[in-house]
Design a protein around this motif. Sequence first.
Motif, PDB file in Angstrom:
ATOM      1  N   ILE A 112       0.870  -1.288  -0.107  1.00  0.00           N
ATOM      2  CA  ILE A 112       0.183   0.026  -0.073  1.00  0.00           C
ATOM      3  C   ILE A 112       0.650   1.207   0.075  1.00  0.00           C
ATOM      4  N   SER A 113       1.946   1.290   0.417  1.00  0.00           N
ATOM      5  CA  SER A 113       2.991   2.299   0.372  1.00  0.00           C
ATOM      6  C   SER A 113       3.700   2.562  -0.770  1.00  0.00           C
ATOM      7  N   LEU A 114       3.785   1.379  -1.474  1.00  0.00           N
ATOM      8  CA  LEU A 114       4.709   1.293  -2.713  1.00  0.00           C
ATOM      9  C   LEU A 114       4.043   1.473  -4.031  1.00  0.00           C
ATOM     10  N   VAL A 115       2.616   1.156  -4.293  1.00  0.00           N
ATOM     11  CA  VAL A 115       1.978   1.312  -5.206  1.00  0.00           C
ATOM     12  C   VAL A 115       0.488   1.880  -5.211  1.00  0.00           C
ATOM     13  N   PRO A 116       0.495   3.129  -5.513  1.00  0.00           N
ATOM     14  CA  PRO A 116      -0.840   3.848  -5.361  1.00  0.00           C
ATOM     15  C   PRO A 116      -1.972   3.317  -6.054  1.00  0.00           C
ATOM     16  N   GLU A 117      -1.888   2.638  -6.773  1.00  0.00           N
ATOM     17  CA  GLU A 117      -3.171   2.034  -7.696  1.00  0.00           C
ATOM     18  C   GLU A 117      -3.889   1.190  -6.499  1.00  0.00           C
ATOM     19  N   PHE A 118      -3.191   0.386  -5.738  1.00  0.00           N
ATOM     20  CA  PHE A 118      -3.649  -0.353  -4.736  1.00  0.00           C
ATOM     21  C   PHE A 118      -4.607   0.378  -3.880  1.00  0.00           C
ATOM     22  N   TYR A 119      -4.054   1.595  -3.208  1.00  0.00           N
ATOM     23  CA  TYR A 119      -4.989   2.411  -2.470  1.00  0.00           C
ATOM     24  C   TYR A 119      -6.081   2.976  -3.346  1.00  0.00           C
ATOM     25  N   ARG A 120      -5.791   3.319  -4.391  1.00  0.00           N
ATOM     26  CA  ARG A 120      -6.916   4.080  -5.275  1.00  0.00           C
ATOM     27  C   ARG A 120      -8.166   2.892  -5.374  1.00  0.00           C
ATOM     28  N   ASN A 121      -7.617   1.573  -5.677  1.00  0.00           N
ATOM     29  CA  ASN A 121      -9.003   0.710  -5.695  1.00  0.00           C
ATOM     30  C   ASN A 121      -9.541   0.484  -4.457  1.00  0.00           C
ATOM     31  N   ILE A 122      -8.951   0.402  -3.422  1.00  0.00           N
ATOM     32  CA  ILE A 122      -9.296   0.187  -1.980  1.00  0.00           C
ATOM     33  C   ILE A 122     -10.445   1.294  -1.827  1.00  0.00           C
ATOM     34  N   LEU A 123     -10.233   2.688  -1.993  1.00  0.00           N
ATOM     35  CA  LEU A 123     -11.045   3.670  -1.723  1.00  0.00           C
ATOM     36  C   LEU A 123     -12.428   3.585  -2.696  1.00  0.00           C
ATOM     37  N   ARG A 124     -12.023   3.016  -4.101  1.00  0.00           N
ATOM     38  CA  ARG A 124     -13.302   3.096  -4.731  1.00  0.00           C
ATOM     39  C   ARG A 124     -14.332   1.853  -4.464  1.00  0.00           C
ATOM     40  N   ILE A 125     -13.614   0.829  -3.721  1.00  0.00           N
ATOM     41  CA  ILE A 125     -14.520  -0.052  -3.248  1.00  0.00           C
ATOM     42  C   ILE A 125     -15.173   0.284  -2.053  1.00  0.00           C
ATOM     43  N   GLN A 126     -14.307   1.020  -1.304  1.00  0.00           N
ATOM     44  CA  GLN A 126     -14.987   1.367   0.206  1.00  0.00           C
ATOM     45  C   GLN A 126     -16.035   2.251  -0.107  1.00  0.00           C
ATOM     46  N   LYS A 127     -15.980   2.927  -1.377  1.00  0.00           N
ATOM     47  CA  LYS A 127     -17.301   4.032  -1.439  1.00  0.00           C
ATOM     48  C   LYS A 127     -18.334   3.235  -2.088  1.00  0.00           C
ATOM     49  N   CYS A 128     -18.180   2.046  -2.361  1.00  0.00           N
ATOM     50  CA  CYS A 128     -19.528   1.364  -2.786  1.00  0.00           C
ATOM     51  C   CYS A 128     -20.439   0.503  -1.914  1.00  0.00           C
ATOM     52  N   VAL A 129     -19.789   0.371  -0.701  1.00  0.00           N
ATOM     53  CA  VAL A 129     -20.241  -0.531   0.210  1.00  0.00           C
ATOM     54  C   VAL A 129     -20.688   0.454   1.455  1.00  0.00           C
ATOM     55  N   THR A 130     -21.880   0.262   1.872  1.00  0.00           N
ATOM     56  CA  THR A 130     -22.332   0.943   3.216  1.00  0.00           C
ATOM     57  C   THR A 130     -21.884   0.398   4.183  1.00  0.00           C
ATOM     58  N   CYS A 131     -21.888   1.145   5.411  1.00  0.00           N
ATOM     59  CA  CYS A 131     -21.864   0.545   6.726  1.00  0.00           C
ATOM     60  C   CYS A 131     -23.066  -0.606   7.177  1.00  0.00           C
ATOM     61  N   ASN A 132     -24.170  -0.458   6.433  1.00  0.00           N
ATOM     62  CA  ASN A 132     -25.098  -1.238   6.922  1.00  0.00           C
ATOM     63  C   ASN A 132     -24.964  -2.558   6.217  1.00  0.00           C
ATOM     64  N   GLN A 133     -24.508  -2.523   4.933  1.00  0.00           N
ATOM     65  CA  GLN A 133     -24.209  -3.636   4.244  1.00  0.00           C
ATOM     66  C   GLN A 133     -22.607  -4.395   4.755  1.00  0.00           C
ATOM     67  N   ALA A 134     -21.997  -3.716   5.168  1.00  0.00           N
ATOM     68  CA  ALA A 134     -20.724  -4.385   5.694  1.00  0.00           C
ATOM     69  C   ALA A 134     -21.095  -5.082   7.111  1.00  0.00           C
ATOM     70  N   LYS A 135     -21.793  -4.782   7.820  1.00  0.00           N
ATOM     71  CA  LYS A 135     -22.549  -5.348   8.854  1.00  0.00           C
ATOM     72  C   LYS A 135     -23.386  -6.550   8.644  1.00  0.00           C
ATOM     73  N   SER A 136     -24.087  -6.562   7.349  1.00  0.00           N
ATOM     74  CA  SER A 136     -24.923  -7.590   7.067  1.00  0.00           C
ATOM     75  C   SER A 136     -24.020  -8.534   6.690  1.00  0.00           C
ATOM     76  N   ILE A 137     -22.889  -8.299   5.947  1.00  0.00           N
ATOM     77  CA  ILE A 137     -22.314  -9.353   5.231  1.00  0.00           C
ATOM     78  C   ILE A 137     -21.341 -10.029   6.158  1.00  0.00           C
TER      79      ILE A 137
END
Length: 343
Positions: A112-137
């Motif tokens: 995560i500290s070496l390749v920015p693309e990793f964190y960018r995809n992490i952010l994209r994914i996080q924005k697509c999942v709500t807290c309620n969805q995470a709790k349910s899953i």
Amino acid sequence: MPVLRMCLSLCRDFGLILDAHENDQPFFLYTGRGPSSEAMHLGHLIPLMFTKWLQDVFEVPLVFQLTDDEKFLWKDVSVEETYQLAYENAKDIIALGFDEQKTFIFSDLDYISLVPEFYRNILRIQKCVTCNQAKSIFGFRDSDNIGKMAFPAVQAAPSFSNTFPHIFGGKRDVPCLIPCAIDQDPYFRMTRDVASKLGYLKPALLHSIFLPALQGTKLKMSASDPTSSIYLTDTNEQINKKINRYAFSGGQDTIEKHRNDGGNTELDVSYQYLTFFMDDDDKLKCIKEDYESGKMLTGDLKNELIRELELLVTHHRECRAKVTVEEVRRFMTPRALNFKAQK
């Protein structure tokens, strides 16, 4: 062949991967491990052996995630400890014989500290999942730390080829096949849901069967309970003792009754382990028939398993001892891999 017996409990879109291979289109493998202890046990080997077989058969690149960040969030360990465990586990993975030219092993804390693309995809994914969805899953509670709720996106991100620009050159359309244990399915069901929202390809999944605990075929082995499993660091004496003392028997209470009624291979842990690790299909069939007919006793069956496991663990121990710090460094350095898409 044992590797085919240990799979499959579930698959998702594997046919699409086979179609891609048939049409000479590239795909990549992704799997991982949470570095919870220095010594891996046999249960950890099952998805890894299957992954190695897939790499050998299809000759494709593999990205292998070591989730040292996850273990820090879930366990009572320091960041430094879990980071070191990741490197120790990398030695076990390399010892299995993965192709260095086609395999990239990475620690989340490093990558995560070496390749920015990793964190960018992490952010994209996080924005697509709500807290309620995470709790349910995942069953998160309000008392859990916020890192736990954020982590599933970290495990999801390697499913997408643009997370690895040094391998795929920024391409986002290289299919991904994930061989893993069935308990990881919630993470990748979430990943597949998110993929369509981001315009990414859904990863295909192959789930391997759980190796049961020594105490019973319905029990799950635990890295924290040394009596529940055989570790890759166990000596021959320890293997012998564990199998004879703890491996649940499907045999009868007395020799006379066993000779008359035979044993139950569905319940017998020693037999079930042999279905994972014995290469000889004909011999395994003969063992099953002899045990179920009463011709073979529990002690004889356990001795068959002990011989198989002693060979397996000794070989792994010898291979691991040959893995050098420099070899680990090479496997864990972000770099181009050798596969047909780069020709």
